[in-house]
Design a protein around this motif. Sequence first.
Motif, PDB file in Angstrom:
ATOM      1  N   THR A   1       0.824  -1.224   0.000  1.00  0.00           N
ATOM      2  CA  THR A   1       0.000   0.000   0.000  1.00  0.00           C
ATOM      3  C   THR A   1       0.855   1.270   0.000  1.00  0.00           C
ATOM      4  O   THR A   1       0.501   2.272   0.613  1.00  0.00           O
TER       5      THR A   1
ATOM      6  N   SER B   1      -1.181  -6.378   1.430  1.00  0.00           N
ATOM      7  CA  SER B   1      -0.531  -5.544   2.446  1.00  0.00           C
ATOM      8  C   SER B   1      -0.094  -6.423   3.598  1.00  0.00           C
ATOM      9  O   SER B   1      -0.596  -7.539   3.770  1.00  0.00           O
ATOM     10  N   SER B   2       0.840  -5.893   4.397  1.00  0.00           N
ATOM     11  CA  SER B   2       1.238  -6.597   5.623  1.00  0.00           C
ATOM     12  C   SER B   2       0.331  -6.191   6.782  1.00  0.00           C
ATOM     13  O   SER B   2       0.505  -6.670   7.898  1.00  0.00           O
TER      14      SER B   2
ATOM     15  N   TYR C   1      -0.204 -10.278   2.845  1.00  0.00           N
ATOM     16  CA  TYR C   1       0.922 -11.117   2.385  1.00  0.00           C
ATOM     17  C   TYR C   1       1.801 -11.594   3.531  1.00  0.00           C
ATOM     18  O   TYR C   1       2.621 -12.488   3.349  1.00  0.00           O
TER      19      TYR C   1
ATOM     20  N   VAL D   1       8.994   0.176 -16.418  1.00  0.00           N
ATOM     21  CA  VAL D   1       8.523   1.566 -16.340  1.00  0.00           C
ATOM     22  C   VAL D   1       9.600   2.403 -15.667  1.00  0.00           C
ATOM     23  O   VAL D   1      10.184   1.985 -14.664  1.00  0.00           O
TER      24      VAL D   1
ATOM     25  N   VAL E   1       9.088   6.021 -14.544  1.00  0.00           N
ATOM     26  CA  VAL E   1       8.206   7.185 -14.402  1.00  0.00           C
ATOM     27  C   VAL E   1       7.558   7.478 -15.756  1.00  0.00           C
ATOM     28  O   VAL E   1       6.833   6.625 -16.274  1.00  0.00           O
TER      29      VAL E   1
HETATM   30  N1  LIG Z   1      10.383   2.444 -12.020  1.00  0.00           N
HETATM   31  C1  LIG Z   1       9.902   3.615 -11.618  1.00  0.00           C
HETATM   32  O1  LIG Z   1       9.680   4.526 -12.413  1.00  0.00           O
HETATM   33  C2  LIG Z   1       9.567   3.811 -10.185  1.00  0.00           C
HETATM   34  C3  LIG Z   1       8.826   4.924  -9.776  1.00  0.00           C
HETATM   35  C4  LIG Z   1       8.448   5.029  -8.433  1.00  0.00           C
HETATM   36  C5  LIG Z   1       8.851   4.048  -7.540  1.00  0.00           C
HETATM   37  N2  LIG Z   1       9.609   3.013  -7.981  1.00  0.00           N
HETATM   38  C6  LIG Z   1       9.996   1.926  -7.078  1.00  0.00           C
HETATM   39  O2  LIG Z   1       8.810   1.184  -6.835  1.00  0.00           O
HETATM   40  C7  LIG Z   1       8.802   0.685  -5.514  1.00  0.00           C
HETATM   41  C8  LIG Z   1       7.564   1.200  -4.809  1.00  0.00           C
HETATM   42  O3  LIG Z   1       7.648   2.599  -4.691  1.00  0.00           O
HETATM   43  P1  LIG Z   1       6.678   3.377  -3.718  1.00  0.00           P
HETATM   44  O4  LIG Z   1       7.055   4.793  -3.769  1.00  0.00           O
HETATM   45  O5  LIG Z   1       5.293   2.979  -3.947  1.00  0.00           O
HETATM   46  O6  LIG Z   1       7.165   2.752  -2.346  1.00  0.00           O
HETATM   47  P2  LIG Z   1       6.680   3.023  -0.888  1.00  0.00           P
HETATM   48  O7  LIG Z   1       5.640   4.070  -0.852  1.00  0.00           O
HETATM   49  O8  LIG Z   1       7.913   3.214  -0.088  1.00  0.00           O
HETATM   50  O9  LIG Z   1       6.000   1.603  -0.527  1.00  0.00           O
HETATM   51  C9  LIG Z   1       6.233   1.009   0.694  1.00  0.00           C
HETATM   52  C10 LIG Z   1       5.187  -0.079   0.913  1.00  0.00           C
HETATM   53  O10 LIG Z   1       5.405  -1.155   0.026  1.00  0.00           O
HETATM   54  C11 LIG Z   1       4.941  -2.348   0.621  1.00  0.00           C
HETATM   55  N3  LIG Z   1       5.953  -3.402   0.514  1.00  0.00           N
HETATM   56  C12 LIG Z   1       7.219  -3.399   0.976  1.00  0.00           C
HETATM   57  N4  LIG Z   1       7.800  -4.573   0.693  1.00  0.00           N
HETATM   58  C13 LIG Z   1       6.871  -5.319   0.047  1.00  0.00           C
HETATM   59  C14 LIG Z   1       6.864  -6.627  -0.486  1.00  0.00           C
HETATM   60  N5  LIG Z   1       7.916  -7.423  -0.426  1.00  0.00           N
HETATM   61  N6  LIG Z   1       5.718  -7.061  -1.076  1.00  0.00           N
HETATM   62  C15 LIG Z   1       4.633  -6.273  -1.162  1.00  0.00           C
HETATM   63  N7  LIG Z   1       4.598  -5.022  -0.665  1.00  0.00           N
HETATM   64  C16 LIG Z   1       5.703  -4.571  -0.073  1.00  0.00           C
HETATM   65  C17 LIG Z   1       4.593  -2.027   2.058  1.00  0.00           C
HETATM   66  O11 LIG Z   1       3.178  -1.949   2.096  1.00  0.00           O
HETATM   67  P3  LIG Z   1       2.333  -2.514   3.346  1.00  0.00           P
HETATM   68  O12 LIG Z   1       2.720  -1.637   4.498  1.00  0.00           O
HETATM   69  O13 LIG Z   1       0.939  -2.356   2.915  1.00  0.00           O
HETATM   70  O14 LIG Z   1       2.744  -3.932   3.545  1.00  0.00           O
HETATM   71  C18 LIG Z   1       5.246  -0.672   2.282  1.00  0.00           C
HETATM   72  O15 LIG Z   1       4.556   0.104   3.214  1.00  0.00           O
HETATM   73  C19 LIG Z   1      10.135   1.141  -4.892  1.00  0.00           C
HETATM   74  O16 LIG Z   1      11.097   0.112  -5.073  1.00  0.00           O
HETATM   75  C20 LIG Z   1      10.506   2.356  -5.725  1.00  0.00           C
HETATM   76  O17 LIG Z   1      11.888   2.592  -5.730  1.00  0.00           O
HETATM   77  C21 LIG Z   1       9.974   2.870  -9.279  1.00  0.00           C
END
Ligand SMILES: NC(=O)c1ccc[n+]([C@@H]2O[C@H](COP(=O)([O-])OP(=O)(O)OC[C@H]3O[C@@H](n4cnc5c(N)ncnc54)[C@H](OP(=O)(O)O)[C@@H]3O)[C@@H](O)[C@H]2O)c1
Length: 370
Positions: free
Chosen positions: A202, A224-225, A244, A316, A318
């Motif tokens: 989430t 979500s956890s 999860y 992806v 951004v």
């Molecule tokens: N490629 C791109 O363009 C791009 C752009 C933005 C972000 N990203 C990457 O995408 C990822 C997510 O970014 P975000 O900004 O959404 O992160 P975020 O806001 O920091 O997300 C954190 C949340 O992800 C969940 N999580 C953590 N480990 C997990 C796992 N093993 N399985 C399922 N859920 C898990 C947890 O949710 P719960 O507390 O609900 O468990 C945690 O609270 C990061 O690695 C970031 O670097 C990439």
Amino acid sequence: MPDHRTATSLAALLLALTAACNATAQTATIRQYQYAPRADGAAYEVVLKQVPRPSPKMHQVLVRIHATSINGGYDVDMRDRKPGGPADLTGGIPFADGAGEVVELGAGVTRFRVGDRVVGIFMPRWIDGDRTGDGMQSSRGGNAGGMLSEFVVADEQGLVSFPKHLTYEEAATLPTSGVTAWVGLFKYGQVKAEEYVLLEGTGGVSTFGLVFAVAAGAKPIITSSSDAKLERARKLGAFGTVNYRTDPDWEKAVRTLTGGAGVKQVLEVGGRGTLEKALAALAFDGHVAMIGTLSGFAEQIPTGPLFQAGAHLTTVYVGSRADFEAMNAFIAKHKVHPVIDRVLEFEQAPAAFELMAHGDYMGKIVVRVR
Ligand SMILES: NC(=O)c1ccc[n+]([C@@H]2O[C@H](COP(=O)([O-])OP(=O)(O)OC[C@H]3O[C@@H](n4cnc5c(N)ncnc54)[C@H](OP(=O)(O)O)[C@@H]3O)[C@@H](O)[C@H]2O)c1
């Protein structure tokens, strides 16, 4: 010898002059956070500085920033890097994402007027079409393009207007998480109504995926956890939820929620440990948008499960300004609101890094600037 009345009016004049000088001094400098090496040299800290108010040059605008937002996988990683080397961040402004109001125009500006509400693009020089090396190098955050500042100057090409129904706080969450989720689901995935969409966790990207999928009439299933976060996700319109942590075989539970057919779309943010499970939950000819590495990089490409599912994989990074504008049109049409967990005040900005590191939030953490 001045009489009593002359002395009083002189004192009043002096007071007025002092007040005018103070006012000038206030507008001549602004408050801005910058990265600085920590005393132990192991990482950076964010420090509040008083710096000269910048002036817009040719084709630039001065933006009074109202709100910014933090991205865990980007901003926290940046702060925790070891200072030094060619990519040293000392003096760089944190946070890629920010929204504000145009207050001054440089010469030759045509895209904006004073008073316009604008938001920065993650890569200001990626306007449209394929990604380029130059576009990648223009990424905001940890440099002069960062947003955690009372004012920033920006090239007019690197900003977009945002939908009228959004506040500055909401707009500040769009550039990274919003555009990434939108590109994964709609540019590459072309989500349709009634399709099952899987969202992992989430965090920022996944909660944007949730509200976008709901707006498109799709059936989002989110993991979500935390049961409390899953309860909130249901209130936001999630079709199905799976914890999860308490259900390590969560991919089976996801497939069961789809009646056995599997999900047609995945925003894959977990990486190691989640990619194989996402493929196990995928419908035939489903699409997986590879986005994140919350649990590290998946070192092996699982070619067997990929072929078995007939999966379409895209990566992806951004998105461009054109992607941002297409997302804004979708947000305006469906009156979508980002999921904001909390809003901190400017003085509390360093705490945003700790909140992100501890994971006790759902959606986005915003820092109000003024
Ligand atoms: N490629 C791109 O363009 C791009 C752009 C933005 C972000 N990203 C990457 O995408 C990822 C997510 O970014 P975000 O900004 O959404 O992160 P975020 O806001 O920091 O997300 C954190 C949340 O992800 C969940 N999580 C953590 N480990 C997990 C796992 N093993 N399985 C399922 N859920 C898990 C947890 O949710 P719960 O507390 O609900 O468990 C945690 O609270 C990061 O690695 C970031 O670097 C990439």
